[in-house]
Design a protein around this motif. Sequence first.
Motif, PDB file in Angstrom:
ATOM      1  N   LYS A 227      50.340  20.747 128.881  1.00 48.79           N
ATOM      2  CA  LYS A 227      51.603  20.456 128.202  1.00 48.79           C
ATOM      3  C   LYS A 227      52.341  19.334 128.918  1.00 48.79           C
ATOM      4  CE  LYS A 227      52.230  25.231 126.647  1.00 48.79           C
ATOM      5  NZ  LYS A 227      53.065  26.454 126.805  1.00 48.79           N
ATOM      6  N   ALA A 228      52.653  18.274 128.184  1.00 49.88           N
ATOM      7  CA  ALA A 228      53.317  17.120 128.787  1.00 49.88           C
ATOM      8  C   ALA A 228      54.587  16.726 128.050  1.00 49.88           C
ATOM      9  CB  ALA A 228      52.360  15.935 128.851  1.00 49.88           C
ATOM     10  N   GLY A 229      54.921  17.436 126.992  1.00 46.33           N
ATOM     11  CA  GLY A 229      56.159  17.159 126.273  1.00 46.33           C
ATOM     12  C   GLY A 229      56.076  15.938 125.379  1.00 46.33           C
ATOM     13  N   PRO A 230      57.135  15.684 124.614  1.00 41.73           N
ATOM     14  CA  PRO A 230      57.152  14.554 123.679  1.00 41.73           C
ATOM     15  C   PRO A 230      57.336  13.217 124.395  1.00 41.73           C
ATOM     16  CG  PRO A 230      59.277  15.630 123.703  1.00 41.73           C
ATOM     17  CD  PRO A 230      58.389  16.465 124.571  1.00 41.73           C
ATOM     18  N   HIS A 231      56.953  12.162 123.715  1.00 40.76           N
ATOM     19  CA  HIS A 231      57.176  10.811 124.226  1.00 40.76           C
ATOM     20  C   HIS A 231      58.643  10.436 124.030  1.00 40.76           C
ATOM     21  CE1 HIS A 231      52.859  10.079 124.706  1.00 40.76           C
ATOM     22  NE2 HIS A 231      52.713  10.710 123.556  1.00 40.76           N
ATOM     23  N   ALA A 232      59.155   9.601 124.927  1.00 37.30           N
ATOM     24  CA  ALA A 232      60.537   9.134 124.781  1.00 37.30           C
ATOM     25  C   ALA A 232      60.702   8.388 123.460  1.00 37.30           C
ATOM     26  CB  ALA A 232      60.917   8.233 125.958  1.00 37.30           C
ATOM     27  N   VAL A 233      59.695   7.593 123.118  1.00 36.38           N
ATOM     28  CA  VAL A 233      59.610   6.896 121.826  1.00 36.38           C
ATOM     29  C   VAL A 233      58.159   7.003 121.387  1.00 36.38           C
ATOM     30  CG1 VAL A 233      59.820   4.700 120.625  1.00 36.38           C
ATOM     31  CG2 VAL A 233      61.455   5.276 122.432  1.00 36.38           C
ATOM     32  N   GLU A 234      57.919   7.423 120.165  1.00 42.22           N
ATOM     33  CA  GLU A 234      56.543   7.594 119.687  1.00 42.22           C
ATOM     34  C   GLU A 234      55.861   6.230 119.566  1.00 42.22           C
ATOM     35  OE1 GLU A 234      53.607  10.444 118.191  1.00 42.22           O
ATOM     36  OE2 GLU A 234      55.488  10.638 119.287  1.00 42.22           O
ATOM     37  N   PRO A 235      54.841   5.957 120.382  1.00 44.64           N
ATOM     38  CA  PRO A 235      54.188   4.656 120.345  1.00 44.64           C
ATOM     39  C   PRO A 235      53.406   4.424 119.058  1.00 44.64           C
ATOM     40  CG  PRO A 235      53.752   5.803 122.419  1.00 44.64           C
ATOM     41  CD  PRO A 235      54.333   6.804 121.473  1.00 44.64           C
ATOM     42  N   VAL A 236      53.401   3.198 118.591  1.00 47.77           N
ATOM     43  CA  VAL A 236      52.708   2.837 117.356  1.00 47.77           C
ATOM     44  C   VAL A 236      51.207   3.055 117.489  1.00 47.77           C
ATOM     45  CG1 VAL A 236      52.160   0.926 115.810  1.00 47.77           C
ATOM     46  CG2 VAL A 236      54.492   1.191 116.686  1.00 47.77           C
ATOM     47  N   LYS A 237      50.646   2.747 118.653  1.00 49.44           N
ATOM     48  CA  LYS A 237      49.199   2.807 118.845  1.00 49.44           C
ATOM     49  C   LYS A 237      48.733   4.102 119.504  1.00 49.44           C
ATOM     50  CE  LYS A 237      48.506  -2.203 119.024  1.00 49.44           C
ATOM     51  NZ  LYS A 237      47.880  -3.324 119.777  1.00 49.44           N
ATOM     52  N   LEU A 238      49.529   5.153 119.380  1.00 52.89           N
ATOM     53  CA  LEU A 238      49.212   6.414 120.044  1.00 52.89           C
ATOM     54  C   LEU A 238      47.894   7.005 119.547  1.00 52.89           C
ATOM     55  CD1 LEU A 238      50.380   8.338 122.156  1.00 52.89           C
ATOM     56  CD2 LEU A 238      51.451   9.607 120.292  1.00 52.89           C
ATOM     57  N   ALA A 239      47.685   7.067 118.243  1.00 50.73           N
ATOM     58  CA  ALA A 239      46.459   7.648 117.686  1.00 50.73           C
ATOM     59  C   ALA A 239      45.232   6.850 118.133  1.00 50.73           C
ATOM     60  CB  ALA A 239      46.531   7.696 116.162  1.00 50.73           C
ATOM     61  N   GLU A 240      45.393   5.539 118.193  1.00 49.89           N
ATOM     62  CA  GLU A 240      44.283   4.671 118.628  1.00 49.89           C
ATOM     63  C   GLU A 240      43.902   4.987 120.072  1.00 49.89           C
ATOM     64  OE1 GLU A 240      43.820  -0.076 119.523  1.00 49.89           O
ATOM     65  OE2 GLU A 240      44.941   0.539 117.738  1.00 49.89           O
ATOM     66  N   PHE A 241      44.906   5.154 120.933  1.00 51.82           N
ATOM     67  CA  PHE A 241      44.627   5.498 122.333  1.00 51.82           C
ATOM     68  C   PHE A 241      43.947   6.852 122.419  1.00 51.82           C
ATOM     69  CE2 PHE A 241      45.749   7.788 126.201  1.00 51.82           C
ATOM     70  CZ  PHE A 241      45.311   6.905 127.173  1.00 51.82           C
ATOM     71  N   ARG A 242      44.433   7.837 121.671  1.00 55.17           N
ATOM     72  CA  ARG A 242      43.877   9.195 121.711  1.00 55.17           C
ATOM     73  C   ARG A 242      42.407   9.191 121.304  1.00 55.17           C
ATOM     74  NH1 ARG A 242      46.755  11.409 117.768  1.00 55.17           N
ATOM     75  NH2 ARG A 242      48.589  11.569 119.109  1.00 55.17           N
ATOM     76  N   GLU A 243      42.096   8.456 120.240  1.00 52.32           N
ATOM     77  CA  GLU A 243      40.712   8.399 119.760  1.00 52.32           C
ATOM     78  C   GLU A 243      39.802   7.733 120.773  1.00 52.32           C
ATOM     79  OE1 GLU A 243      40.981   6.455 116.014  1.00 52.32           O
ATOM     80  OE2 GLU A 243      42.106   8.099 115.069  1.00 52.32           O
ATOM     81  N   TRP A 244      40.334   6.763 121.512  1.00 53.36           N
ATOM     82  CA  TRP A 244      39.523   6.123 122.555  1.00 53.36           C
ATOM     83  C   TRP A 244      39.361   7.047 123.753  1.00 53.36           C
ATOM     84  CZ3 TRP A 244      41.237   5.277 127.540  1.00 53.36           C
ATOM     85  CH2 TRP A 244      40.313   4.652 128.376  1.00 53.36           C
ATOM     86  N   PHE A 245      40.438   7.725 124.153  1.00 53.62           N
ATOM     87  CA  PHE A 245      40.437   8.487 125.407  1.00 53.62           C
ATOM     88  C   PHE A 245      39.477   9.670 125.371  1.00 53.62           C
ATOM     89  CE2 PHE A 245      42.031  11.941 128.110  1.00 53.62           C
ATOM     90  CZ  PHE A 245      42.016  11.305 129.343  1.00 53.62           C
ATOM     91  N   GLN A 246      39.404  10.385 124.258  1.00 52.39           N
ATOM     92  CA  GLN A 246      38.593  11.610 124.216  1.00 52.39           C
ATOM     93  C   GLN A 246      37.129  11.363 124.589  1.00 52.39           C
ATOM     94  OE1 GLN A 246      39.754  12.833 120.221  1.00 52.39           O
ATOM     95  NE2 GLN A 246      40.916  14.545 121.057  1.00 52.39           N
ATOM     96  N   PRO A 247      36.408  10.455 123.932  1.00 48.34           N
ATOM     97  CA  PRO A 247      35.015  10.224 124.338  1.00 48.34           C
ATOM     98  C   PRO A 247      34.905   9.538 125.694  1.00 48.34           C
ATOM     99  CG  PRO A 247      35.649   8.701 122.592  1.00 48.34           C
ATOM    100  CD  PRO A 247      36.756   9.694 122.722  1.00 48.34           C
TER     101      PRO A 247
END
Length: 260
Positions: A227-247
Amino acid sequence: MALLQGVFAEVVTPRRGGEIDLGATLEIIDFLNKAKVDGVVLFGAAGEFAHFGLEERRKIFNLAVRRCRVPLLAGVTHSTLDGALDLADAAIRAGAASLLLAPPYFYRYSQADLYDFYISFIRETNGTPVYIYNLPENSTPLEPATALALLDTGRFAGMANLSDADWASESPARSGISSAAGAIPEVLLAIRDGKPLGPRLREFLTHAACLPFPSAIREALTVRKVKAGPHAVEPVKLAEFREWFQPWFKTVEGEVRNGR
Protein backbone atom coordinates in the motif's frame (compact mmCIF):
# COMPACT_ATOMS: atom_id res chain seq x y z
CA MET A 1 33.61 13.04 6.61
CA ALA A 2 31.23 10.24 7.64
CA LEU A 3 29.56 8.15 4.98
CA LEU A 4 26.22 6.39 4.97
CA GLN A 5 27.20 2.76 4.67
CA GLY A 6 25.12 0.64 2.33
CA VAL A 7 21.66 1.19 0.87
CA PHE A 8 19.50 3.78 2.65
CA ALA A 9 16.05 3.49 1.12
CA GLU A 10 13.73 6.48 1.00
CA VAL A 11 10.18 5.87 2.20
CA VAL A 12 7.29 7.35 0.22
CA THR A 13 4.57 8.71 2.49
CA PRO A 14 1.08 7.31 1.78
CA ARG A 15 -1.86 9.67 2.29
CA ARG A 16 -5.48 8.98 3.15
CA GLY A 17 -8.05 11.73 3.38
CA GLY A 18 -5.34 14.36 3.08
CA GLU A 19 -3.39 13.04 6.07
CA ILE A 20 -0.54 10.56 6.48
CA ASP A 21 -1.75 6.97 6.35
CA LEU A 22 0.16 5.67 9.37
CA GLY A 23 -0.67 2.02 8.79
CA ALA A 24 0.42 2.07 5.16
CA THR A 25 3.65 3.92 6.05
CA LEU A 26 4.52 1.25 8.59
CA GLU A 27 3.72 -1.42 5.98
CA ILE A 28 6.31 0.13 3.67
CA ILE A 29 8.85 0.10 6.51
CA ASP A 30 8.06 -3.59 7.07
CA PHE A 31 8.62 -4.20 3.35
CA LEU A 32 12.04 -2.53 3.54
CA ASN A 33 12.91 -4.38 6.76
CA LYS A 34 12.15 -7.66 5.02
CA ALA A 35 14.34 -6.67 2.06
CA LYS A 36 17.20 -6.08 4.55
CA VAL A 37 18.19 -2.61 3.43
CA ASP A 38 20.97 -1.03 5.49
CA GLY A 39 18.95 2.00 6.55
CA VAL A 40 15.70 3.84 6.01
CA VAL A 41 15.14 7.52 5.18
CA LEU A 42 11.91 9.05 6.42
CA PHE A 43 10.78 12.34 4.83
CA GLY A 44 13.51 12.52 2.25
CA ALA A 45 12.63 13.95 -1.17
CA ALA A 46 10.58 10.86 -2.07
CA GLY A 47 8.66 11.30 1.19
CA GLU A 48 7.03 14.49 -0.15
CA PHE A 49 7.46 16.15 3.24
CA ALA A 50 6.17 19.50 1.98
CA HIS A 51 2.64 18.05 1.94
CA PHE A 52 2.55 17.51 5.70
CA GLY A 53 2.43 19.64 8.82
CA LEU A 54 4.69 19.53 11.85
CA GLU A 55 2.28 17.56 14.03
CA GLU A 56 1.88 14.75 11.50
CA ARG A 57 5.62 14.45 10.98
CA ARG A 58 6.35 14.49 14.71
CA LYS A 59 3.80 11.75 15.31
CA ILE A 60 5.20 9.34 12.77
CA PHE A 61 8.81 9.63 13.98
CA ASN A 62 7.96 7.68 17.14
CA LEU A 63 6.07 4.96 15.28
CA ALA A 64 8.65 4.60 12.51
CA VAL A 65 11.69 4.37 14.79
CA ARG A 66 10.03 1.64 16.85
CA ARG A 67 9.04 -0.29 13.71
CA CYS A 68 12.37 0.03 11.91
CA ARG A 69 14.98 -2.71 12.41
CA VAL A 70 17.79 -0.68 10.81
CA PRO A 71 19.07 2.87 11.43
CA LEU A 72 16.50 5.52 10.59
CA LEU A 73 17.63 8.77 9.01
CA ALA A 74 15.01 11.40 9.84
CA GLY A 75 14.37 14.14 7.30
CA VAL A 76 13.72 17.39 9.19
CA THR A 77 13.73 19.82 6.28
CA HIS A 78 11.25 22.68 6.63
CA SER A 79 10.66 26.11 5.14
CA THR A 80 11.77 27.74 8.43
CA LEU A 81 14.61 27.27 10.93
CA ASP A 82 12.13 26.99 13.80
CA GLY A 83 10.22 24.27 11.97
CA ALA A 84 13.39 22.29 11.26
CA LEU A 85 14.43 22.53 14.92
CA ASP A 86 10.98 21.42 16.06
CA LEU A 87 11.19 18.34 13.84
CA ALA A 88 14.76 17.64 14.91
CA ASP A 89 13.74 17.66 18.58
CA ALA A 90 10.93 15.18 17.85
CA ALA A 91 13.22 12.89 15.82
CA ILE A 92 15.92 12.94 18.49
CA ARG A 93 13.40 12.15 21.23
CA ALA A 94 12.05 9.28 19.13
CA GLY A 95 15.53 7.79 18.81
CA ALA A 96 16.39 8.48 15.16
CA ALA A 97 19.97 7.49 14.35
CA SER A 98 20.69 10.75 12.53
CA LEU A 99 19.08 13.79 10.92
CA LEU A 100 18.85 14.84 7.29
CA LEU A 101 18.55 18.56 6.57
CA ALA A 102 18.16 20.31 3.22
CA PRO A 103 18.12 24.10 2.82
CA PRO A 104 14.74 25.73 3.55
CA TYR A 105 12.51 25.18 0.55
CA PHE A 106 10.45 27.36 -1.79
CA TYR A 107 12.19 30.71 -1.24
CA ARG A 108 15.69 31.47 -2.51
CA TYR A 109 18.55 32.37 -0.16
CA SER A 110 22.15 33.53 -0.52
CA GLN A 111 24.98 31.14 0.25
CA ALA A 112 25.80 33.21 3.35
CA ASP A 113 22.21 32.79 4.50
CA LEU A 114 22.43 29.03 4.04
CA TYR A 115 25.71 28.83 5.96
CA ASP A 116 24.17 30.70 8.89
CA PHE A 117 21.04 28.53 8.69
CA TYR A 118 23.03 25.31 9.06
CA ILE A 119 25.27 26.67 11.81
CA SER A 120 22.25 27.92 13.76
CA PHE A 121 20.63 24.50 13.37
CA ILE A 122 23.65 22.45 14.45
CA ARG A 123 24.05 24.46 17.67
CA GLU A 124 20.69 23.10 18.87
CA THR A 125 20.97 19.39 18.03
CA ASN A 126 22.95 18.11 21.04
CA GLY A 127 25.49 16.03 19.15
CA THR A 128 23.04 13.99 17.05
CA PRO A 129 24.66 13.30 13.65
CA VAL A 130 23.35 15.69 10.99
CA TYR A 131 23.75 15.06 7.28
CA ILE A 132 23.60 17.97 4.86
CA TYR A 133 21.06 17.21 2.13
CA ASN A 134 21.37 19.11 -1.13
CA LEU A 135 18.05 19.27 -3.03
CA PRO A 136 18.71 21.74 -5.88
CA GLU A 137 15.40 20.91 -7.58
CA ASN A 138 13.39 21.94 -4.52
CA SER A 139 15.46 24.54 -2.65
CA THR A 140 18.40 26.91 -3.08
CA PRO A 141 21.34 24.78 -4.32
CA LEU A 142 24.26 24.53 -1.93
CA GLU A 143 27.36 25.59 -3.82
CA PRO A 144 30.43 23.38 -3.32
CA ALA A 145 32.31 26.11 -1.44
CA THR A 146 29.44 26.50 1.04
CA ALA A 147 29.15 22.75 1.58
CA LEU A 148 32.90 22.45 2.13
CA ALA A 149 32.91 25.36 4.58
CA LEU A 150 30.17 23.65 6.59
CA LEU A 151 31.93 20.29 6.56
CA ASP A 152 35.21 21.95 7.56
CA THR A 153 33.59 23.01 10.86
CA GLY A 154 33.72 19.34 11.85
CA ARG A 155 30.18 19.56 13.21
CA PHE A 156 28.35 17.72 10.45
CA ALA A 157 28.32 13.98 9.81
CA GLY A 158 28.71 14.47 6.07
CA MET A 159 26.86 15.06 2.82
CA ALA A 160 23.94 12.90 1.74
CA ASN A 161 23.46 13.67 -1.92
CA LEU A 162 24.16 10.40 -3.70
CA SER A 163 21.55 10.01 -6.40
CA ASP A 164 20.04 6.98 -8.09
CA ALA A 165 22.04 7.95 -11.18
CA ASP A 166 25.20 7.41 -9.10
CA TRP A 167 23.96 3.98 -8.07
CA ALA A 168 23.18 3.16 -11.71
CA SER A 169 26.75 4.00 -12.68
CA GLU A 170 27.85 1.30 -10.20
CA SER A 171 30.11 3.72 -8.38
CA PRO A 172 32.80 1.96 -6.31
CA ALA A 173 31.37 3.60 -3.17
CA ARG A 174 28.10 1.62 -3.38
CA SER A 175 26.72 3.46 -0.37
CA GLY A 176 24.17 6.20 0.21
CA ILE A 177 20.56 7.23 -0.20
CA SER A 178 18.33 5.87 -2.96
CA SER A 179 14.72 6.73 -3.75
CA ALA A 180 14.46 3.74 -6.12
CA ALA A 181 15.39 1.45 -3.23
CA GLY A 182 12.09 2.42 -1.66
CA ALA A 183 10.36 0.28 -4.30
CA ILE A 184 12.99 -2.05 -5.78
CA PRO A 185 15.45 -2.59 -2.91
CA GLU A 186 16.62 -5.91 -4.36
CA VAL A 187 18.22 -4.14 -7.31
CA LEU A 188 20.08 -1.61 -5.19
CA LEU A 189 21.27 -4.28 -2.74
CA ALA A 190 22.55 -6.35 -5.66
CA ILE A 191 24.50 -3.34 -6.95
CA ARG A 192 25.85 -2.77 -3.44
CA ASP A 193 27.13 -6.34 -3.49
CA GLY A 194 28.91 -5.84 -6.80
CA LYS A 195 26.41 -7.47 -9.14
CA PRO A 196 26.17 -5.81 -12.60
CA LEU A 197 22.59 -4.57 -12.37
CA GLY A 198 23.38 -0.93 -13.08
CA PRO A 199 21.86 -1.19 -16.58
CA ARG A 200 18.61 -2.52 -15.09
CA LEU A 201 18.45 0.40 -12.67
CA ARG A 202 19.06 2.80 -15.57
CA GLU A 203 16.09 1.22 -17.36
CA PHE A 204 13.91 1.83 -14.32
CA LEU A 205 15.09 5.43 -13.96
CA THR A 206 14.46 6.14 -17.65
CA HIS A 207 10.86 4.97 -17.39
CA ALA A 208 10.39 6.63 -13.98
CA ALA A 209 11.46 9.96 -15.47
CA CYS A 210 8.30 9.94 -17.62
CA LEU A 211 6.27 10.48 -14.43
CA PRO A 212 6.44 13.29 -11.87
CA PHE A 213 8.71 12.35 -8.97
CA PRO A 214 8.10 10.15 -6.96
CA SER A 215 5.08 8.67 -8.74
CA ALA A 216 7.06 5.78 -10.21
CA ILE A 217 8.22 4.71 -6.75
CA ARG A 218 4.66 4.81 -5.44
CA GLU A 219 3.25 2.94 -8.45
CA ALA A 220 5.95 0.27 -8.36
CA LEU A 221 5.08 -0.41 -4.71
CA THR A 222 1.40 -0.62 -5.60
CA VAL A 223 2.12 -3.14 -8.36
CA ARG A 224 4.08 -5.14 -5.77
CA LYS A 225 0.98 -5.19 -3.51
CA VAL A 226 2.42 -2.76 -0.97
CA LYS A 227 0.00 0.00 0.00
CA ALA A 228 1.48 3.31 -1.11
CA GLY A 229 -1.53 5.61 -1.21
CA PRO A 230 -2.76 7.91 -4.00
CA HIS A 231 -0.56 10.06 -6.19
CA ALA A 232 -0.43 13.78 -5.44
CA VAL A 233 -1.48 14.29 -9.07
CA GLU A 234 -2.55 11.36 -11.26
CA PRO A 235 0.15 11.10 -13.95
CA VAL A 236 -0.95 10.91 -17.59
CA LYS A 237 1.45 8.06 -18.38
CA LEU A 238 0.73 6.01 -15.26
CA ALA A 239 -0.87 3.04 -17.06
CA GLU A 240 2.02 2.95 -19.53
CA PHE A 241 4.55 2.78 -16.69
CA ARG A 242 2.55 0.05 -14.90
CA GLU A 243 2.37 -2.10 -18.03
CA TRP A 244 6.13 -1.77 -18.51
CA PHE A 245 7.04 -2.35 -14.85
CA GLN A 246 5.21 -5.65 -14.29
CA PRO A 247 7.15 -7.80 -16.82
CA TRP A 248 10.36 -5.84 -16.23
CA PHE A 249 10.35 -6.55 -12.52
CA LYS A 250 9.57 -10.23 -13.02
CA THR A 251 12.65 -10.51 -15.23
CA VAL A 252 14.84 -8.55 -12.82
CA GLU A 253 13.67 -10.66 -9.85
CA GLY A 254 14.93 -13.74 -11.66
CA GLU A 255 18.27 -12.08 -12.41
CA VAL A 256 18.71 -11.12 -8.75
CA ARG A 257 17.90 -14.64 -7.57
CA ASN A 258 20.31 -16.17 -10.09
CA GLY A 259 23.12 -13.84 -9.03
CA ARG A 260 23.53 -11.98 -12.30
